[in-house]
Design an enzyme around this catalytic site. Structure first.
Site, PDB file in Angstrom:
ATOM      1  N   TYR A  40       0.862  -1.180   0.000  1.00 30.70           N
ATOM      2  CA  TYR A  40       0.000   0.000   0.000  1.00 30.70           C
ATOM      3  C   TYR A  40       0.897   1.228   0.000  1.00 30.70           C
ATOM      4  O   TYR A  40       1.866   1.303   0.760  1.00 30.70           O
ATOM      5  CB  TYR A  40      -0.884   0.003   1.248  1.00 30.70           C
ATOM      6  CG  TYR A  40      -1.765   1.228   1.377  1.00 30.70           C
ATOM      7  CD1 TYR A  40      -2.864   1.424   0.528  1.00 30.70           C
ATOM      8  CD2 TYR A  40      -1.508   2.202   2.348  1.00 30.70           C
ATOM      9  CE1 TYR A  40      -3.669   2.548   0.656  1.00 30.70           C
ATOM     10  CE2 TYR A  40      -2.311   3.329   2.477  1.00 30.70           C
ATOM     11  CZ  TYR A  40      -3.394   3.492   1.628  1.00 30.70           C
ATOM     12  OH  TYR A  40      -4.188   4.603   1.757  1.00 30.70           O
ATOM     13  N   ASP A  69       9.575   2.788  -0.812  1.00 30.18           N
ATOM     14  CA  ASP A  69       8.586   3.486   0.011  1.00 30.18           C
ATOM     15  C   ASP A  69       8.881   3.173   1.481  1.00 30.18           C
ATOM     16  O   ASP A  69       8.577   2.085   1.971  1.00 30.18           O
ATOM     17  CB  ASP A  69       7.170   3.042  -0.381  1.00 30.18           C
ATOM     18  CG  ASP A  69       6.104   3.761   0.433  1.00 30.18           C
ATOM     19  OD1 ASP A  69       6.459   4.520   1.363  1.00 30.18           O
ATOM     20  OD2 ASP A  69       4.909   3.554   0.157  1.00 30.18           O
ATOM     21  N   LYS A 109       4.996   9.296   8.359  1.00 28.65           N
ATOM     22  CA  LYS A 109       4.921   8.782   9.738  1.00 28.65           C
ATOM     23  C   LYS A 109       6.005   9.348  10.666  1.00 28.65           C
ATOM     24  O   LYS A 109       5.897  10.471  11.113  1.00 28.65           O
ATOM     25  CB  LYS A 109       4.916   7.251   9.710  1.00 28.65           C
ATOM     26  CG  LYS A 109       3.698   6.733   8.886  1.00 28.65           C
ATOM     27  CD  LYS A 109       3.458   5.265   9.015  1.00 28.65           C
ATOM     28  CE  LYS A 109       2.439   4.745   8.016  1.00 28.65           C
ATOM     29  NZ  LYS A 109       1.070   4.779   8.432  1.00 28.65           N
TER      30      LYS A 109
HETATM   31  N1  PMP Z   1       3.131   4.181   2.061  1.00 34.07           N
HETATM   32  C1  PMP Z   1       3.135   3.274   3.055  1.00 34.07           C
HETATM   33  C2  PMP Z   1       4.159   2.187   3.064  1.00 34.07           C
HETATM   34  C3  PMP Z   1       2.188   3.362   4.084  1.00 34.07           C
HETATM   35  O1  PMP Z   1       2.208   2.451   5.070  1.00 34.07           O
HETATM   36  C4  PMP Z   1       1.229   4.408   4.046  1.00 34.07           C
HETATM   37  C5  PMP Z   1       0.173   4.566   5.122  1.00 34.07           C
HETATM   38  N2  PMP Z   1      -0.027   3.550   5.974  1.00 34.07           N
HETATM   39  C6  PMP Z   1       1.266   5.314   2.987  1.00 34.07           C
HETATM   40  C7  PMP Z   1       2.241   5.173   2.017  1.00 34.07           C
HETATM   41  C8  PMP Z   1       0.295   6.448   2.914  1.00 34.07           C
HETATM   42  O2  PMP Z   1       0.562   7.365   3.909  1.00 34.07           O
HETATM   43  P1  PMP Z   1      -0.579   8.376   4.447  1.00 34.07           P
HETATM   44  O3  PMP Z   1      -1.595   7.545   5.135  1.00 34.07           O
HETATM   45  O4  PMP Z   1       0.172   9.310   5.340  1.00 34.07           O
HETATM   46  O5  PMP Z   1      -1.122   9.080   3.250  1.00 34.07           O
END
Ligand code: PMP
Length: 430
Positions: free
Chosen positions: A144, A239, A267
């Site tokens: 994701y 990512d 995060k």
């Molecule tokens: N990339 C990863 C690996 C994530 O775990 C997340 C959110 N859990 C996102 C992107 C998206 O981040 P956000 O919820 O801050 O938009």
């Protein structure tokens, strides 16, 4: 456990907010109970409006590696508030945070701050497409990367897995530029590059997937991605929104010794405030507006509160490297406790863990990709989840999420959690 006030709050919220929540999984959809509404939090604990206390393993879904309302972070934030919360003009704290990130992550020469992980990955893709002049991207099943159109795609049929939208509202024209490949399958990604490698702008990957439970990429798989992207002139985007500064100060890429072209963050980099970022090689980053043609902007990007929370968090992690050893010890103890409980009770589970990210799958076989993850017994997980909550332990309300440990989790918390795990696993036996 009394959740009456939470129930009332949820009913009221549902009148004005779709599903009563501002991010879907918070509604506890699959697990068969209403979500506690949170009033406050401190350290490893959160408290709901009915006064229940929980040991928290969500940590705002990853950012709070220093625990809730960490003294050092909040003290600095209070000072910033009095000086104004946003100017829409450059500030020195933005450079301080950017410098820390560039110094920490070898592959990152320059970094641009945004407001969420979604924005970070969306912007990194645009940059990759702008830089390479190509449209197609490859993502992996079960990874994701936020909810932007190009990334909200699941595997379609057909040899190449050209994507189909995961949500109404994602145009098919966009989905067809996303190829969805099998995580940890060297064969699959090699075949994709053989067929359309010259058209691929970027491969984006969660190096340690945390959005199908915890599933680390193999070393060979990461090496293959690095080799193939170089060979075909595509960019490798790692990512690290979840793994960045979580599994190591130099991030997951340092554990694999792989150098991506671009990295996305979120995060922890915001210390609990809304921040994302993307960074990488100078020649690529210099393609971003205002020095390059690839446009990306943000009214609140780099705002002083968020920058300060991120800066203090990263600085604390940098200056206290023993934190990662302590997190490893705590998480290992938890994992060992869970495994012993399962063995003693004869319950078939598989716990995957990397550093302070861990996940117990109700699955007796190794979980290495999306397919094996989805073979988990979700009904059993749901029973387990509800029992854990009753025991005062708050984990993510889904089988396919990670638990996070913070520096504020005490030995007492860990012991309590292992005991709760025993009692809750027991309830999953019919
Ligand atoms: N990339 C990863 C690996 C994530 O775990 C997340 C959110 N859990 C996102 C992107 C998206 O981040 P956000 O919820 O801050 O938009």
């Amino acid at each position: 456990m009394n959740l009456e006030k939470s129930m009332n709050a949820f009913e009221e919220a549902k009148k004005y907010i779709p599903g009563g929540v501002n991010s879907p999984v918070r509604a506890f959809g699959g697990v068969g109970i209403n979500p506690p509404f949170i009033k406050n939090a401190k350290g490893s604990k959160i408290y709901d409006v009915d006064g229940n206390e929980y040991v928290d393993y969500i940590g705002s879904w990853g950012p709070l590696i220093l625990g809730h309302a960490n003294e050092i972070v909040t003290e600095e934030l209070k000072k910033v508030i009095d000086m104004g919360t946003s100017y829409g003009a450059p500030t020195e704290i933005e450079t301080k945070l950017a410098k820390l990130v560039c110094e920490a992550v070898d592959s990152v020469d320059m970094v641009r701050m945004v407001n969420s992980g979604t924005e970070a990955t969306m912007s990194a893709l645009r940059l990759a497409r702008g830089y390479t002049g190509r449209d197609k991207i490859v993502k992996f099943e079960g990874n994701y990367h936020g909810h932007s159109d190009s990334l909200l795609i699941k595997a379609g049929s057909g040899a190449l897995h050209f994507g189909v939208p995961n949500s109404p509202g994602v145009p098919a024209d966009i989905a067809q530029n996303t190829i969805t490949a099998t995580y940890n399958s060297i064969e699959d990604i090699t075949n994709i590059f053989k067929e359309v490698g010259e058209e691929i702008a970027a491969v984006i990957i969660e190096p340690i997937a945390g959005n199908m439970g915890v599933v680390p990429a193999t070393q060979e798989f990461m090496d293959t991605l690095s080799k193939l992207t170089k060979e075909y002139g595509a960019l490798l985007i790692i990512d690290e929104v979840m793994t960045g500064f979580r599994v190591a100060y130099k991030c997951a890429q340092s554990l694999y010794n792989v150098t991506p072209d671009l990295t996305t963050f979120g995060k922890i980099i915001g210390g609990g405030l809304p921040v994302g970022a993307y960074g990488g090689r100078r020649d690529i980053m210099e393609k971003i507006s205002p020095i390059g043609p690839v446009y990306q902007a943000g009214t609140l990007s780099g705002n002083p509160l968020a920058m300060m929370a991120g800066y203090i968090t990263l600085k604390t992690l940098r200056d206290n490297p023993e934190i990662y050893d302590e997190l490893e010890e705590k998480a290992k103890k938890l994992e060992k406790g869970f495994e012993e409980n399962a063995k003693n009770l004869g319950v078939k589970v598989t716990t995957n863990r990397v550093g302070s990210m861990l996940c117990t799958f109700f699955n007796e076989n190794p979980v290495v990709d999306f397919e094996s993850a989805t073979k988990s017994d979700v009904d059993k997980f749901n029973i387990y989840f509800r029992e854990m909550l009753k025991e005062g332990v708050y984990i993510a309300p889904s089988q396919f999420e990670a638990s996070f440990i913070s520096i504020k989790h005490t030995d007492e918390d860990i012991d309590k959690t292992i005991k709760a795990n025993y009692n809750s696993l027991k309830k999953t036996i019919k």
